[in-house]
Design an enzyme around this catalytic site. Structure first.
Site, PDB file in Angstrom:
ATOM      1  N   THR B 273       0.805  -1.228   0.000  1.00  0.00           N
ATOM      2  CA  THR B 273       0.000   0.000   0.000  1.00  0.00           C
ATOM      3  C   THR B 273       0.841   1.281   0.000  1.00  0.00           C
ATOM      4  O   THR B 273       0.348   2.338  -0.366  1.00  0.00           O
ATOM      5  CB  THR B 273      -0.943   0.056   1.231  1.00  0.00           C
ATOM      6  OG1 THR B 273      -0.147  -0.007   2.415  1.00  0.00           O
ATOM      7  CG2 THR B 273      -1.929  -1.086   1.203  1.00  0.00           C
ATOM      8  N   HIS B 304      -2.616  10.691 -11.690  1.00  0.00           N
ATOM      9  CA  HIS B 304      -3.342   9.640 -10.963  1.00  0.00           C
ATOM     10  C   HIS B 304      -4.083  10.282  -9.786  1.00  0.00           C
ATOM     11  O   HIS B 304      -5.260  10.019  -9.577  1.00  0.00           O
ATOM     12  CB  HIS B 304      -2.371   8.570 -10.498  1.00  0.00           C
ATOM     13  CG  HIS B 304      -3.023   7.455  -9.749  1.00  0.00           C
ATOM     14  ND1 HIS B 304      -3.960   6.621 -10.330  1.00  0.00           N
ATOM     15  CD2 HIS B 304      -2.921   7.042  -8.455  1.00  0.00           C
ATOM     16  CE1 HIS B 304      -4.382   5.746  -9.430  1.00  0.00           C
ATOM     17  NE2 HIS B 304      -3.786   5.982  -8.284  1.00  0.00           N
ATOM     18  N   THR B 308      -5.151  11.302  -1.695  1.00  0.00           N
ATOM     19  CA  THR B 308      -4.584  10.758  -0.459  1.00  0.00           C
ATOM     20  C   THR B 308      -3.338  11.566  -0.094  1.00  0.00           C
ATOM     21  O   THR B 308      -2.673  12.131  -0.964  1.00  0.00           O
ATOM     22  CB  THR B 308      -4.172   9.278  -0.595  1.00  0.00           C
ATOM     23  OG1 THR B 308      -3.214   9.147  -1.648  1.00  0.00           O
ATOM     24  CG2 THR B 308      -5.369   8.400  -0.901  1.00  0.00           C
ATOM     25  N   GLU B 315       3.436  11.555  -6.291  1.00  0.00           N
ATOM     26  CA  GLU B 315       3.363  11.737  -7.746  1.00  0.00           C
ATOM     27  C   GLU B 315       3.940  13.102  -8.149  1.00  0.00           C
ATOM     28  O   GLU B 315       4.612  13.216  -9.180  1.00  0.00           O
ATOM     29  CB  GLU B 315       1.908  11.615  -8.229  1.00  0.00           C
ATOM     30  CG  GLU B 315       1.772  11.662  -9.750  1.00  0.00           C
ATOM     31  CD  GLU B 315       0.331  11.468 -10.225  1.00  0.00           C
ATOM     32  OE1 GLU B 315      -0.587  11.503  -9.392  1.00  0.00           O
ATOM     33  OE2 GLU B 315       0.153  11.278 -11.444  1.00  0.00           O
ATOM     34  N   LYS B 336     -10.199  12.730 -10.871  1.00  0.00           N
ATOM     35  CA  LYS B 336     -10.821  12.113  -9.684  1.00  0.00           C
ATOM     36  C   LYS B 336     -11.461  13.147  -8.768  1.00  0.00           C
ATOM     37  O   LYS B 336     -12.289  12.797  -7.928  1.00  0.00           O
ATOM     38  CB  LYS B 336      -9.793  11.279  -8.923  1.00  0.00           C
ATOM     39  CG  LYS B 336      -9.327  10.045  -9.696  1.00  0.00           C
ATOM     40  CD  LYS B 336      -8.356   9.191  -8.887  1.00  0.00           C
ATOM     41  CE  LYS B 336      -7.864   7.983  -9.676  1.00  0.00           C
ATOM     42  NZ  LYS B 336      -6.817   8.326 -10.666  1.00  0.00           N
ATOM     43  N   HIS B 341     -12.646   8.012  -7.576  1.00  0.00           N
ATOM     44  CA  HIS B 341     -11.686   7.014  -8.053  1.00  0.00           C
ATOM     45  C   HIS B 341     -12.470   5.825  -8.614  1.00  0.00           C
ATOM     46  O   HIS B 341     -13.182   5.152  -7.882  1.00  0.00           O
ATOM     47  CB  HIS B 341     -10.805   6.586  -6.888  1.00  0.00           C
ATOM     48  CG  HIS B 341      -9.617   5.779  -7.303  1.00  0.00           C
ATOM     49  ND1 HIS B 341      -9.523   5.137  -8.510  1.00  0.00           N
ATOM     50  CD2 HIS B 341      -8.444   5.531  -6.651  1.00  0.00           C
ATOM     51  CE1 HIS B 341      -8.365   4.508  -8.582  1.00  0.00           C
ATOM     52  NE2 HIS B 341      -7.685   4.740  -7.471  1.00  0.00           N
ATOM     53  N   PHE B 400      -2.539  -0.207  -5.901  1.00  0.00           N
ATOM     54  CA  PHE B 400      -2.076  -1.003  -4.762  1.00  0.00           C
ATOM     55  C   PHE B 400      -1.189  -2.123  -5.298  1.00  0.00           C
ATOM     56  O   PHE B 400      -1.398  -2.630  -6.393  1.00  0.00           O
ATOM     57  CB  PHE B 400      -3.278  -1.624  -4.040  1.00  0.00           C
ATOM     58  CG  PHE B 400      -3.854  -0.742  -2.963  1.00  0.00           C
ATOM     59  CD1 PHE B 400      -3.378   0.543  -2.727  1.00  0.00           C
ATOM     60  CD2 PHE B 400      -4.891  -1.209  -2.166  1.00  0.00           C
ATOM     61  CE1 PHE B 400      -3.920   1.346  -1.719  1.00  0.00           C
ATOM     62  CE2 PHE B 400      -5.440  -0.412  -1.143  1.00  0.00           C
ATOM     63  CZ  PHE B 400      -4.952   0.860  -0.934  1.00  0.00           C
TER      64      PHE B 400
END
Lengths: 82, 416
Positions: B273, B304, B308, B315, B336, B341, B400
């Protein structure tokens, strides 16, 4: 409700066909368009509603709606109308 | 796509079903206007769940795409996949294929969680009745989506499901492009589908603390790079591209959105994760190298960016590292922020958004990005859409398990 009308309702809902098109002489495969998966699904629903067991060997003889009605009536197990 | 130096690959059709609309143009318009589709969940009872909102598809009528009696053998993820594939097929103006083309036409779909909703029902049915419907298998098996699409569109060639968690949709497109490049296929229906807005998936992602729990303000809960970002928001939907060998597309007079120029992949090989900066970097570098361009040729990045804390900043750093001083001149936005997502479909929907950005020279804003968090310092498109020529764009998708993909698209015959 008669056995026929209960079976008619199950088939109509499952195969998404007009209940009026389901007659005692209707063939499950040829007239109502059930494939092998649909037949298996129908058998499960009949078994659960009427509390009967329909083994694979019996399935061969259940070509038309009236065959199913007779099979269930002969076992004397009308679905509990609950 | 230089590896093998084979056929060139173009995008000739797009089909989108997302929380902001059923259809490509309606979705695109909503994104450009900064209108999101995140709201309290309406389709099932959310009592007891930590997260009670998501990006659900509104007014979905599967009967419009699937024969009613066939719906018995399908879970929602399959219906959405068929819907988006049919829309893409119509958009590409393709009908019944000739046998020769059909044998070299395929379908690869990215799906991650698949028919979890069917399994949820199955466990209950099994405990009550001790036996299952014959349709359980067909609804739950992830691979059936691409098969069902093949049956409907007559795609008799390459067919499989790609699963690399949240990079699945991008993997499906990249590998489909490779198949055309290498001659395995002439035409591919490629994309992703996900219907993971259900109790089991929400509880599972809550358990790893990945989701936002901001039930009081669902519409602004997905806020990539913002200082107040606190986990991603689930969305459901499907995105499908029709990819075609360039000569085949030109000969039939197809409308071409863009060319698939490069594809890069990597795995962090580190943690399930927790992301590394190195993995995304290597995927982007490989895609740019595969496209045979300099990083400075890239004029837009569809990130992406899931909203989070760790993933977003990671990124940003990877983009800075890959683009160097050019990083400040590359606008970046996060789809997103409005649709949430979309799991295995995310990479496919965002690839489609990237293709539309190239077609129209328009970049959609990142909704809910008000105050970028510490270290989030790229040229984010925020507030309103931007108008800008986009000869080349890059789309990132990570998942993930440390799986990373980058896709590079370009205008047809762009001077690079």
């Amino acid at each position: 409700m008669t056995t026929f009308s209960q079976i008619q309702a199950i088939i109509a809902a499952d195969l998404r066909v007009d209940p009026a098109s389901i007659q005692p002489r209707s063939s499950l495969v040829q007239d109502l368009g059930a494939d092998s998966l649909a037949l298996t699904e129908l058998v499960i629903k009949f078994e659960r509603l009427f509390k009967v067991s329909i083994p694979d060997e019996a399935l061969r003889d259940l070509q038309r709606v009236e065959d199913v009605v007779r099979y269930i009536d002969e076992r004397g197990l009308q679905a509990a109308a609950r | 796509m230089k590896a093998g130096a084979g056929h060139r690959v173009v995008v000739t059709g797009i089909g989108l079903i997302t929380p902001v609309g059923i259809g490509t143009e309606v979705t695109w318009r909503s994104l450009l206007e900064g209108r999101g589709g995140i709201a309290p969940i309406r389709r099932f009872d959310t009592a007891g769940l930590l997260t009670r909102f998501a990006g659900e598809i509104k007014d979905w009528d599967a009967d419009a795409f699937v024969e009613p009696r066939k719906r018995r053998e399908m879970s929602r993820v399959i219906e959405l996949a068929i819907g988006a594939s049919v829309l893409a097929w119509q958009d590409a103006k393709l009908g019944t294929l000739s046998p020769g083309v059909a044998d070299r036409a395929g379908c690869v779909l990215g799906i991650s969680m698949g028919g979890m909703d069917a399994l949820e029902t199955a466990f209950t049915e099994l405990s009550v009745h001790g036996a299952l419907s014959p349709y359980t298998l067909l609804m739950a098996a992830t691979s059936l989506a691409s098969s069902q699409v093949a049956i409907r569109l007559g795609l008799r060639g390459l067919n499989y499901t790609a699963n690399s968690a949240c990079a699945s949709g991008a993997h499906a497109i990249g590998e489909s492009a490779r198949a055309i490049q290498h001659g395995t296929a002439t035409l591919m229906v490629a994309g992703g589908s996900e219907a993971w807005v259900n109790r089991v998936c929400i509880a599972a992602f809550n358990a790893v603390k990945a989701l936002s729990v901001n039930n009081d303000a669902p519409e602004s809960a997905s806020r990539p790079w913002d200082v107040d970002r606190a986990g991603f928001v689930m969305g459901e939907g499907a995105g499908v591209l029709v990819l075609e060998e360039r000569t085949h597309a030109l000969q039939r007079g197809a409308t071409i959105y863009c060319e698939v120029l490069g594809f890069g992949v990597s795995n962090d090989a580190f943690h399930v994760t927790q992301p590394t900066q190195d993995g995304p970097e290597r995927a982007m570098r490989m895609a740019i190298d595969d496209a045979q361009i300099e990083p400075s040729a890239v004029r837009y990045v569809n990130a992406h960016a899931t909203s989070t804390a760790l993933g977003d900043i990671n990124e940003v750093r990877a983009i800075r590292s890959v683009f160097g001083t050019h990083a400040d001149a590359v606008p970046v936005s996060a789809s997103k922020s409005m649709i949430g997502h979309l799991g295995g479909a995310a990479g496919a929907v965002e690839a489609a958004v990237t293709a539309l950005s190239i077609r129209d020279g328009r970049l959609h804003p990142t909704a809910n990005l008000v105050q970028p968090g510490k270290g989030c310092d790229l040229d984010f498109v925020m507030g309103a859409a931007r108008t800008q020529d986009v000869p080349v764009a890059l789309s990132n998708s990570f998942g993930f398990g440390g799986t990373n993909t980058s896709l590079v698209f370009s205008k047809m015959d762009a001077t690079l």
